[in-house]
Structures are given as C-alpha cells and as structure tokens.
Design an enzyme around this catalytic site. Structure first.
Site, PDB file in Angstrom:
ATOM      1  N   CYS A 117       0.844  -1.195   0.000  1.00  0.00           N
ATOM      2  CA  CYS A 117       0.000   0.000   0.000  1.00  0.00           C
ATOM      3  C   CYS A 117       0.883   1.251   0.000  1.00  0.00           C
ATOM      4  O   CYS A 117       1.936   1.282   0.630  1.00  0.00           O
ATOM      5  CB  CYS A 117      -0.929   0.004   1.212  1.00  0.00           C
ATOM      6  SG  CYS A 117      -2.039  -1.408   1.210  1.00  0.00           S
ATOM      7  N   CYS A 120       2.034   2.917   3.446  1.00  0.00           N
ATOM      8  CA  CYS A 120       2.394   2.040   4.566  1.00  0.00           C
ATOM      9  C   CYS A 120       3.875   1.697   4.546  1.00  0.00           C
ATOM     10  O   CYS A 120       4.391   1.220   3.531  1.00  0.00           O
ATOM     11  CB  CYS A 120       1.563   0.766   4.484  1.00  0.00           C
ATOM     12  SG  CYS A 120       2.048  -0.483   5.684  1.00  0.00           S
TER      13      CYS A 120
HETATM   14  N1  SAH Z   1      -2.415  -5.590   6.393  1.00  0.00           N
HETATM   15  C1  SAH Z   1      -3.545  -5.316   7.176  1.00  0.00           C
HETATM   16  C2  SAH Z   1      -3.245  -5.054   8.628  1.00  0.00           C
HETATM   17  C3  SAH Z   1      -2.056  -4.217   8.976  1.00  0.00           C
HETATM   18  S1  SAH Z   1      -2.109  -2.509   8.699  1.00  0.00           S
HETATM   19  C4  SAH Z   1      -4.327  -4.153   6.585  1.00  0.00           C
HETATM   20  O1  SAH Z   1      -3.836  -3.481   5.716  1.00  0.00           O
HETATM   21  O2  SAH Z   1      -5.474  -3.967   7.012  1.00  0.00           O
HETATM   22  C5  SAH Z   1      -3.192  -1.855   9.949  1.00  0.00           C
HETATM   23  C6  SAH Z   1      -3.884  -0.562   9.536  1.00  0.00           C
HETATM   24  O3  SAH Z   1      -2.966   0.546   9.480  1.00  0.00           O
HETATM   25  C7  SAH Z   1      -4.483  -0.657   8.148  1.00  0.00           C
HETATM   26  O4  SAH Z   1      -5.761  -0.087   8.086  1.00  0.00           O
HETATM   27  C8  SAH Z   1      -3.505   0.151   7.355  1.00  0.00           C
HETATM   28  O5  SAH Z   1      -4.058   0.570   6.164  1.00  0.00           O
HETATM   29  C9  SAH Z   1      -3.164   1.267   8.288  1.00  0.00           C
HETATM   30  N2  SAH Z   1      -1.954   2.009   7.912  1.00  0.00           N
HETATM   31  C10 SAH Z   1      -0.900   1.548   7.222  1.00  0.00           C
HETATM   32  N3  SAH Z   1       0.016   2.529   7.068  1.00  0.00           N
HETATM   33  C11 SAH Z   1      -0.473   3.614   7.699  1.00  0.00           C
HETATM   34  C12 SAH Z   1       0.027   4.940   7.908  1.00  0.00           C
HETATM   35  N4  SAH Z   1       1.224   5.300   7.470  1.00  0.00           N
HETATM   36  N5  SAH Z   1      -0.732   5.796   8.599  1.00  0.00           N
HETATM   37  C13 SAH Z   1      -1.934   5.410   9.098  1.00  0.00           C
HETATM   38  N6  SAH Z   1      -2.445   4.179   8.931  1.00  0.00           N
HETATM   39  C14 SAH Z   1      -1.732   3.281   8.240  1.00  0.00           C
HETATM   40 FE1  SF4 Z   2      -1.104  -2.625   2.980  1.00  0.00          FE
HETATM   41 FE2  SF4 Z   2       0.649  -2.232   4.938  1.00  0.00          FE
HETATM   42 FE3  SF4 Z   2      -1.594  -3.663   5.404  1.00  0.00          FE
HETATM   43 FE4  SF4 Z   2       0.380  -4.629   3.870  1.00  0.00          FE
HETATM   44  S1  SF4 Z   2       0.517  -4.143   6.053  1.00  0.00           S
HETATM   45  S2  SF4 Z   2      -1.801  -4.685   3.428  1.00  0.00           S
HETATM   46  S3  SF4 Z   2       1.136  -2.816   2.808  1.00  0.00           S
HETATM   47  S4  SF4 Z   2      -1.463  -1.481   4.895  1.00  0.00           S
END
Ligand code: SAH
Ligand code: SF4
Length: 389
Positions: A117, A120
């Site tokens: 993503c 992330c």
């Molecule tokens: N892979 C799973 C769970 C881990 S991420 C998922 O994507 O749902 C947990 C949450 O944190 C997710 O909603 C993700 O989109 C969010 N997230 C990831 N990077 C982020 C960031 N830099 N700032 C705020 N939320 C973030």
């Molecule tokens: Fe997306 Fe990060 Fe969740 Fe992986 S851990 S699915 S890259 S938000």
C-alpha cells in the site's frame, strides 16, 4: 541433532494430537496448554502436576520458544513496543496500547508485506516471509508475561490479565498468511489459554476476498477492512490488491462475513491523506457505496490520520478536514471515530511499523501512476514531494 518441536506452533486440537502421539490423554494436553499459555511457562520442570515421565519426554523432544526480543521501548503515553527477531535479519513489531478499561495488543503476521500500500511503511519494505504460528502467538505469550513481570503480577489464570483485546493490525497481511493466522487465533480464543472472546479479537485486512469467506467458516472474529478509498481508480493506487478484488466484490464479501461475525458491523479503516482521499466528495462517494442496495454493508468508520514515515511523500490531513469528513459520514448516520495516535515518540503508530526498512519497491513508477490519476480525475495531491528512488 534432533530438532525440538516448538509447542507454540500448535492450536488446542493439535496439542491434544501431539500428546496422544506421546501416549498421553487429552486432559494432559489441557494441563500442558495451561502451563504454557496461562502461566507463561517454558521450563517443563516447573510444570509440577505433569508426571515426571512426561516432563522427561517433553524435555527431550519439545520446547516452548517465542521469538527473541530485540528491543523494548515504552512511550510517554504508556504504549509499549517490542521489536522481535524472526531470523535472517528480519524483525517484526508488537505494540501494547493501554487504555482505562482495556489493554490492546497489536500483533504482526508477516515480516514485510507484499500488498504494498502506498502509505504504509511495512509495504514499502516489500515481502520477506510469513511468520510461523509460534511467531504469531508467541507475540501474545511474550507480551502478556512481560507486562505482568513489569507490574509484578503473578502468572496464571488468577493474575490480572494485561491483554484484554488483540488486533491483527501490525506488520503484514494476515489473510495472506492464512493457516498460521487461523491456528494462532484458535489458541487466543481457547478457554484453557487466553480465553479471549471473538468480539475482542479483530483481524484487519486489505481485502483478500476468498479468505474473508474462509475465515467466516474457520474462526469468525471481528473484522476490520482497510478501505482508504471511495472508488476503484483511487483504491487501485493506494491498495494495489484492489485490482484483483475491486470494491464491489470486497463489499459483497463483507456483507457475507457479517452473517457469521461476532459483531453486526464491519469496521472500515480509512487513512486520511491530505488532498488525496479526504474531500467531502470522497465521503459522499463512501456513503453511496456502503448504502448500495446490492453490496451495501452495515459498518462503522475509523479514520486514521496518516502517520508519516521517512520519504513517504504524503502528508496527514489537517484536523479540521478530518473533522469535516467525519461529519459528512455521521450526518448520513454512519458511526465514525477518529483513531487517536499512540506511541508517536517511539514510532509505534499504525503504518510506522517497519522493522528494518529496505525500500524494494518502485516508488518512482507509482509516483507516475499518481500523476496520471491526478490528470484524469483532477485530484489535488496536496504536498506530495519528490521521492528519491
Ligand atoms: N495488512 C492489514 C493489517 C495491517 S495494517 C491491513 O492493511 O489492514 C493496519 C492498519 O494501518 C491498516 O488499516 C492500514 O491501512 C493502516 N496504515 C498503514 N500505514 C499507515 C500509515 N502510514 N498511517 C496510518 N495508517 C496506516
Ligand atoms: Fe497494505 Fe501495509 Fe496492510 Fe500490507 S501491512 S496490506 S502494505 S497497509
């Protein structure tokens, strides 16, 4: 050298089967399980109500081994973050968030993540490997007993439980490491282990549709879905998995899941990115989506102010914008909360969990795609800065 079987790799039924192989009755497996998961014991000699012969058998062929702690930091707000070693130079993060009436542990399921993503930092480091069951449940095992040690609380079922809720929201996509995640979930819920109710365990997914359906049959815990965008064009960029499982398919899967879920709503997580996905127009598009007569789904929104990390090139939406966005949703009758940022000073907030960051992704290529989107849809990308590749 014989390799020892790590008993943290088993769910309750597998532990019974393992004990049966050793010629032991199921109740012995329950005793053993209570020693491990309720007392935090790893030394078989300390398991005094097991027969000496069984203890000797276990000592020669089994072990209870959680991943080693590399670092342990506590933020000024009480948030505690452990970095745990999962071998080959990889480390993952486990975060404990204390609140007045509960203690939530955020655990990781993969080293890195393949979903990639845009916002992330875990995604940015690419995928390293899936965690084993012992590495997943081992985070809960380690954290519960570390927290008790710090507070001087006795182990065992009578000692005050520190972790009342678990969220699979750390590093990695749990539904892309399906079997180990399910095995670990079964242990979390077992009365002779952590005894957490399904409502107190939340799995967060970026939307792996077939495995949402599978989970509804295997262990339907509370579900959070990382939405982050109100239309496919934008979500394709932010959450690339959307190209495989687009929004309408994802919404339909959420709707099916609710028939089995412990709660009557899905939590949609929505990362607030300045000038990117945070306009009133986006909020209205979301309302139409969740109220769709065919795929609409009962839901709550959890807005997550974007947590920046080095070279993300993105910025957090301003507070008044987040408030206005929340109001549009709430005026349409959708319960909306804004996630409080915790553990800022130790980089323990959502999406900042990176272990050791190695940027293996083609950032420049994605910047180009965003520029294309901007041209096509006239989106204002706010202050995206040049990202060094
Ligand atoms: N892979 C799973 C769970 C881990 S991420 C998922 O994507 O749902 C947990 C949450 O944190 C997710 O909603 C993700 O989109 C969010 N997230 C990831 N990077 C982020 C960031 N830099 N700032 C705020 N939320 C973030
Ligand atoms: Fe997306 Fe990060 Fe969740 Fe992986 S851990 S699915 S890259 S938000």
């Amino acid at each position: 050298m014989t390799t020892l079987t790590n008993l943290l790799d088993f769910d309750p039924a597998q532990l019974v089967a393992y004990c049966a192989d050793l010629g032991e009755k199921p109740f012995r497996a329950k005793q053993l399980q209570r020693w491990i998961h309720q007392f935090g014991a790893s030394d078989f000699d300390s398991m005094t109500d097991l027969a000496k012969s069984l203890r000797e058998k276990l000592k020669s062929r089994a072990e209870v081994r959680a991943p080693a702690i590399v670092s342990d930091k506590t933020a000024s707000d009480g948030t505690r973050k452990w970095l745990v070693d999962v071998g080959n130079g990889n480390a993952v993060e486990t975060v404990f968030i204390p609140e007045e009436n509960r203690g939530t542990l955020c655990i990781s399921t993969q080293a890195g993540c393949a979903v990639n993503c845009r916002f992330c930092s875990t995604g940015k480091q690419g995928f390293n490997r899936n965690l084993t069951v012992a590495e997943i449940i081992g985070q809960l095992w380690m954290a519960e007993f570390e927290l008790r040690r710090t507070k001087g609380i006795e182990p065992g079922p009578k000692g005050e439980r520190q972790i009342t809720n678990v969220v699979m929201m750390g590093m990695g996509e749990p539904l892309l490491n399906y079997e180990p995640t399910v095995t670990a979930l079964k242990m979390m819920l077992d009365d002779n282990a952590y005894g957490l109710s399904r409502r107190r365990v939340t799995l967060s997914t970026s939307g792996v549709v077939p495995n949402i359906d599978k989970l509804s049959q295997d262990v339907p815990v509370a579900m959070a879905v990382s939405l982050h965008a109100s239309n496919d064009a934008l979500r394709d960029i932010l959450v690339p998995l959307n190209k495989k499982y687009p929004l309408r398919e994802l919404m339909a899967a959420c709707k099916r899941y609710l028939e089995f879920a412990p709660r009557d709503f899905i939590t949609f997580e929505y990362c607030m990115l300045d000038g990117f996905n945070d306009s009133d127009e986006h909020a209205r598009e979301l309302i139409a989506l969740v109220n769709d007569p065919v795929v609409g789904v009962n839901c709550k929104f959890n807005l997550i102010p974007f947590n920046p990390f080095p070279e993300s090139g993105l910025t957090r939406s301003k507070n008044p914008r987040i408030k206005a966005f929340a109001e549009v949703l709430m005026n349409a009758g959708i319960v909306t909360t804004v996630r409080k940022t915790r553990g800022d000073d130790i980089d323990a907030a959502c999406g900042q969990l990176a272990g050791e960051v190695k940027d293996r992704t083609r950032v420049a290529e994605r910047m180009e795609k965003m520029a294309e989107y901007q041209k096509k849809f006239g989106a204002d990308f706010g202050r995206i800065v040049e990202i060094p590749t």
